[in-house]
Scaffold this active site. Structure first.
Site, PDB file in Angstrom:
ATOM      1  CE1 TYR A   1      -5.010  -1.110  -4.599  1.00  0.00           C
ATOM      2  CE2 TYR A   1      -5.255  -3.550  -4.402  1.00  0.00           C
ATOM      3  CZ  TYR A   1      -5.279  -2.414  -3.628  1.00  0.00           C
ATOM      4  OH  TYR A   1      -5.143  -2.235  -2.142  1.00  0.00           O
TER       5      TYR A   1
ATOM      6  CE  LYS B   1      -4.116   0.678  -0.619  1.00  0.00           C
ATOM      7  NZ  LYS B   1      -4.567   0.209   0.695  1.00  0.00           N
TER       8      LYS B   1
ATOM      9  CB  VAL C   1      -0.184  -5.686   4.373  1.00  0.00           C
ATOM     10  CG1 VAL C   1      -1.375  -5.276   4.772  1.00  0.00           C
ATOM     11  CG2 VAL C   1      -0.066  -6.185   2.745  1.00  0.00           C
TER      12      VAL C   1
ATOM     13  CE1 TYR D   1      -4.945   1.190   4.375  1.00  0.00           C
ATOM     14  CE2 TYR D   1      -3.444  -0.216   5.731  1.00  0.00           C
ATOM     15  CZ  TYR D   1      -3.902   0.039   4.353  1.00  0.00           C
ATOM     16  OH  TYR D   1      -3.264  -0.114   3.244  1.00  0.00           O
TER      17      TYR D   1
ATOM     18  CB  SER E   1      -0.976   0.002   1.156  1.00  0.00           C
ATOM     19  OG  SER E   1      -2.029  -0.521   0.949  1.00  0.00           O
TER      20      SER E   1
HETATM   21  N1  GLU Z   1      -2.220  -5.217  -1.897  1.00  0.00           N
HETATM   22  C1  GLU Z   1      -2.778  -5.021  -0.590  1.00  0.00           C
HETATM   23  C2  GLU Z   1      -4.251  -5.297  -0.439  1.00  0.00           C
HETATM   24  O1  GLU Z   1      -4.971  -4.759  -1.228  1.00  0.00           O
HETATM   25  C3  GLU Z   1      -2.542  -3.908   0.007  1.00  0.00           C
HETATM   26  C4  GLU Z   1      -2.882  -3.687   1.321  1.00  0.00           C
HETATM   27  C5  GLU Z   1      -1.883  -2.732   2.454  1.00  0.00           C
HETATM   28  O2  GLU Z   1      -0.731  -2.942   2.086  1.00  0.00           O
HETATM   29  O3  GLU Z   1      -2.164  -2.273   3.395  1.00  0.00           O
HETATM   30  O4  GLU Z   1      -4.707  -5.874   0.383  1.00  0.00           O
END
Ligand code: GLU
Length: 311
Positions: free
Chosen positions: A194, A70, A260, A242, A67
């Protein structure tokens, strides 16, 4: 004011302390490829405004940025669409899990912010626009490589494939978005991009160099304006961890985005771009020791954006 010699020693001390910690958190296992990584890895790297970079531990080892990517897509989308992005995604923190389907239904298909999975999927959908997935991924990679001054940044196809097979919640989110007309492309196409940008691999050294333009001390690639940088840093502060963002701001006090894979990119405007990697996660899906390490660094150097520097 500590000197850079202190910074070098501080990073070594933090690295030793983190390596000695018994509770290292739990490595993400809902993406089987990520579950293979040892929780004992730890790396950290810091870029300063004067061009110096200091690193410790496994700072030259590649990990899955997940993430943290992002931030890349948000920067590209803001550069291209500006405020148009906010017609499809909110910019408020969420108290739900990062992949909550329930929240998306309650919000009638408008994700709360671009860093929860649903918001990032919409952002990816916008970046995809009328290009092919391969062109879009090429654009994302070019953007990161330019910002990091490093061509050697790639996608791990095994991680992308692993998430394509096991990322059921993301499939559910994409279908929900589609049902609310907030996904322009077929789910398969947007999620393909994604999953692949989440599967980009970088080292802490590369990630810290990437963040220099967000800290304001390197030329900004593409169309990322100063105004957009301000927006990105604000979102990292309020939503980057988050439903653990409040706790992170309280403890660390630096705008940051976690993934993650255990990586965190933290930006102290005007002062430092910091990357840390420790694969074990806490229950909100953020790096347990990465957070601890950033808290130690922030306290030791008075690096919180909330620190007045007085007394
Ligand atoms: N590719 C992971 C997912 O979509 C990213 C989530 C993350 O890194 O927090 O669940």
């Amino acid at each position: 004011m500590k000197t850079t010699v202190d910074l070098e020693q501080t990073l070594l001390d933090i690295c030793a302390d983190m390596t000695a910690c018994e509770d290292k958190g739990v490595v993400a296992n809902y993406i089987p490829e990520l579950a293979k990584v040892s929780p004992d890895r730890f790396g950290m790297s810091v870029c300063l405004a004067d061009g110096q970079q200091f690193s410790a531990g496994d700072a030259a080892t590649r990990f899955s940025v997940q993430s943290v990517s992002k931030v890349f897509t948000l920067a590209i989308a803001l550069g291209r669409y500006g405020d148009g992005l906010w017609r499809r995604v909110g910019r408020e923190p969420s108290t739900h899990d990062f992949n909550s389907v329930q929240e998306l239904e309650v919000r009638r298909g408008i994700p709360p912010n671009p860093f929860v999975n649903a918001g990032a999927i919409v952002t990816t959908d916008m970046v995809l626009a009328d290009s092919t997935p391969a062109e879009t991924l090429g654009e994302i990679l070019r953007f990161i490589r330019q910002a990091a001054s490093d061509e050697d940044i790639l996608i791990d196809p095994a991680v992308a494939a692993s998430e394509k097979l096991s990322g059921h919640k993301n499939w559910a989110l994409a279908h929900f978005l589609k049902s609310f007309q907030n996904l322009k492309h077929p789910c398969e196409r947007t999620l393909g991009v994604y999953f692949h940008h989440c599967a980009i691999e970088m080292t802490c050294e590369q990630l810290a160099r990437f963040g220099r333009f967000l800290a304001g001390f390197s030329k900004s690639p593409n169309l990322v304006s100063r105004e957009n940088i301000r927006s990105i840093n604000a979102l990292m502060m309020t939503c980057g961890h988050y439903n653990g963002s409040g706790e992170f701001a309280y403890r660390v006090g630096i705008p940051a985005k976690s993934g993650v894979g255990g990586g965190i990119l933290a930006i102290l405007p005007g002062k430092a771009s910091i990357a840390v990697w420790a694969p074990g996660l806490n229950k909100q899906g953020n790096s347990l020791l990465g957070t601890k390490a950033l808290e130690a660094l922030s306290r030791s150097l008075d690096w919180s954006v909330f620190d007045s520097g007085g007394q």
